[in-house]
Design an enzyme around this catalytic site. Structure first.
Site, PDB file in Angstrom:
ATOM      1  N   HIS A  62      43.285  95.994  91.153  1.00  0.00           N
ATOM      2  CA  HIS A  62      43.998  97.040  90.138  1.00  0.00           C
ATOM      3  C   HIS A  62      44.314  96.134  88.819  1.00  0.00           C
ATOM      4  O   HIS A  62      44.609  94.871  88.859  1.00  0.00           O
ATOM      5  CB  HIS A  62      45.528  97.293  90.612  1.00  0.00           C
ATOM      6  CG  HIS A  62      45.189  98.060  91.918  1.00  0.00           C
ATOM      7  ND1 HIS A  62      46.337  98.142  92.947  1.00  0.00           N
ATOM      8  CD2 HIS A  62      44.281  98.979  92.214  1.00  0.00           C
ATOM      9  CE1 HIS A  62      45.739  98.944  93.954  1.00  0.00           C
ATOM     10  NE2 HIS A  62      44.754  99.488  93.705  1.00  0.00           N
ATOM     11  N   LYS A  71      51.295  89.011  86.524  1.00  0.00           N
ATOM     12  CA  LYS A  71      52.009  89.305  87.584  1.00  0.00           C
ATOM     13  C   LYS A  71      52.155  87.914  88.172  1.00  0.00           C
ATOM     14  O   LYS A  71      51.464  87.011  88.239  1.00  0.00           O
ATOM     15  CB  LYS A  71      51.294  89.721  88.735  1.00  0.00           C
ATOM     16  CG  LYS A  71      50.953  91.565  88.236  1.00  0.00           C
ATOM     17  CD  LYS A  71      49.979  92.157  89.133  1.00  0.00           C
ATOM     18  CE  LYS A  71      49.762  93.532  88.598  1.00  0.00           C
ATOM     19  NZ  LYS A  71      48.912  94.336  89.552  1.00  0.00           N
ATOM     20  N   HIS A 118      43.541  92.575  90.124  1.00  0.00           N
ATOM     21  CA  HIS A 118      44.590  91.927  91.299  1.00  0.00           C
ATOM     22  C   HIS A 118      44.378  92.693  92.592  1.00  0.00           C
ATOM     23  O   HIS A 118      44.392  93.842  92.440  1.00  0.00           O
ATOM     24  CB  HIS A 118      45.820  91.552  90.896  1.00  0.00           C
ATOM     25  CG  HIS A 118      46.623  91.087  92.011  1.00  0.00           C
ATOM     26  ND1 HIS A 118      47.536  92.005  92.706  1.00  0.00           N
ATOM     27  CD2 HIS A 118      46.733  90.083  92.399  1.00  0.00           C
ATOM     28  CE1 HIS A 118      48.105  91.239  93.585  1.00  0.00           C
ATOM     29  NE2 HIS A 118      47.628  90.053  93.537  1.00  0.00           N
ATOM     30  N   TYR A 131      55.957  91.425  93.726  1.00  0.00           N
ATOM     31  CA  TYR A 131      55.394  90.720  92.479  1.00  0.00           C
ATOM     32  C   TYR A 131      56.232  91.124  91.333  1.00  0.00           C
ATOM     33  O   TYR A 131      56.744  92.333  91.510  1.00  0.00           O
ATOM     34  CB  TYR A 131      54.169  91.233  92.293  1.00  0.00           C
ATOM     35  CG  TYR A 131      53.719  92.672  92.565  1.00  0.00           C
ATOM     36  CD1 TYR A 131      53.325  93.441  91.386  1.00  0.00           C
ATOM     37  CD2 TYR A 131      53.549  93.154  93.992  1.00  0.00           C
ATOM     38  CE1 TYR A 131      52.941  94.890  91.618  1.00  0.00           C
ATOM     39  CE2 TYR A 131      53.315  94.481  94.080  1.00  0.00           C
ATOM     40  CZ  TYR A 131      52.897  95.106  92.902  1.00  0.00           C
ATOM     41  OH  TYR A 131      52.768  96.510  93.234  1.00  0.00           O
ATOM     42  N   ASP A 168      41.576 103.537  95.454  1.00  0.00           N
ATOM     43  CA  ASP A 168      40.783 102.360  95.630  1.00  0.00           C
ATOM     44  C   ASP A 168      39.011 102.883  96.392  1.00  0.00           C
ATOM     45  O   ASP A 168      38.284 102.152  96.147  1.00  0.00           O
ATOM     46  CB  ASP A 168      41.197 101.297  96.647  1.00  0.00           C
ATOM     47  CG  ASP A 168      42.603 100.710  95.934  1.00  0.00           C
ATOM     48  OD1 ASP A 168      42.585 100.882  94.748  1.00  0.00           O
ATOM     49  OD2 ASP A 168      43.553 100.183  96.323  1.00  0.00           O
TER      50      ASP A 168
END
Length: 181
Positions: A62, A71, A118, A131, A168
């Site tokens: 993502h 992040k 990520h 995160y 995804d």
């Protein structure tokens, strides 16, 4: 705190100083001044996220094409294999990835700057993942690159097929994805 460079110099492994005894442990998970001194990155985190997933759940890859997010990620229960992919077209490491295990046991964190996609896969029975982000979630700018794109070639430690979200499952290849300059 100790900072370890990776094969992509902008992606950094952060190892906190952990103080423990028979009662348990303590560590400072983030200190803005110390982070800036050791990484050269003076960041302003605006959002904290917490997810829980079961084994073989794969989230990613993502990124947000606008309002990109740096992040700082870590695991507080269980273990994941965490991956950052450089999608900055002008970077010498464009299309390359860094992957490593993050776990509650090793207490490592990974700094993933803006300009990277990520993702992670859960390698324990369950995992809780935290995160911090440098910008807010903006679903209209969120994009996803296919976890199994052969052009990236990530060696995911999977047992069978991963459990993926619909988003995804519909992710694009690196070649078709929107990139950063």
């Amino acid at each position: 705190m100790k900072v370890i460079t990776t094969a992509i110099p902008d992606v950094l492994i952060i190892e906190p100083n952990v103080f423990g005894d028979e009662r348990g442990f303590f560590f400072e998970s983030f200190n803005r001044r110390r982070f800036a001194e050791l990484t050269g990155c003076d960041v302003d985190f605006v959002q904290d996220n917490h997810s829980r997933s079961v084994k073989n759940v794969l989230r990613g890859l993502h990124y947000q094409i606008r309002q990109p997010q740096g992040k700082l990620v870590r695991v507080v229960q269980g273990a994941v294999f965490d991956v950052a992919v450089d999608i900055r077209r002008s970077s010498p490491s464009f299309g390359q990835s860094v992957g490593l295990e993050l776990s509650a046991e090793n207490k490592r964190m990974l700094w993933i700057p803006e300009g990277f996609a990520h993702g992670f896969v859960v390698i324990s029975e369950t995992a809780e993942f935290l995160y911090k982000t440098t910008d807010y979630w903006a679903p209209e700018f969120e994009r996803s690159i296919a976890w199994n794109d052969p052009a990236i070639g990530i060696q995911w430690p999977l047992q069978g097929e991963p459990a993926l979200s619909v988003k995804d499952q519909q992710a694009t290849s690196l070649a078709e994805a929107e990139h950063f300059a």
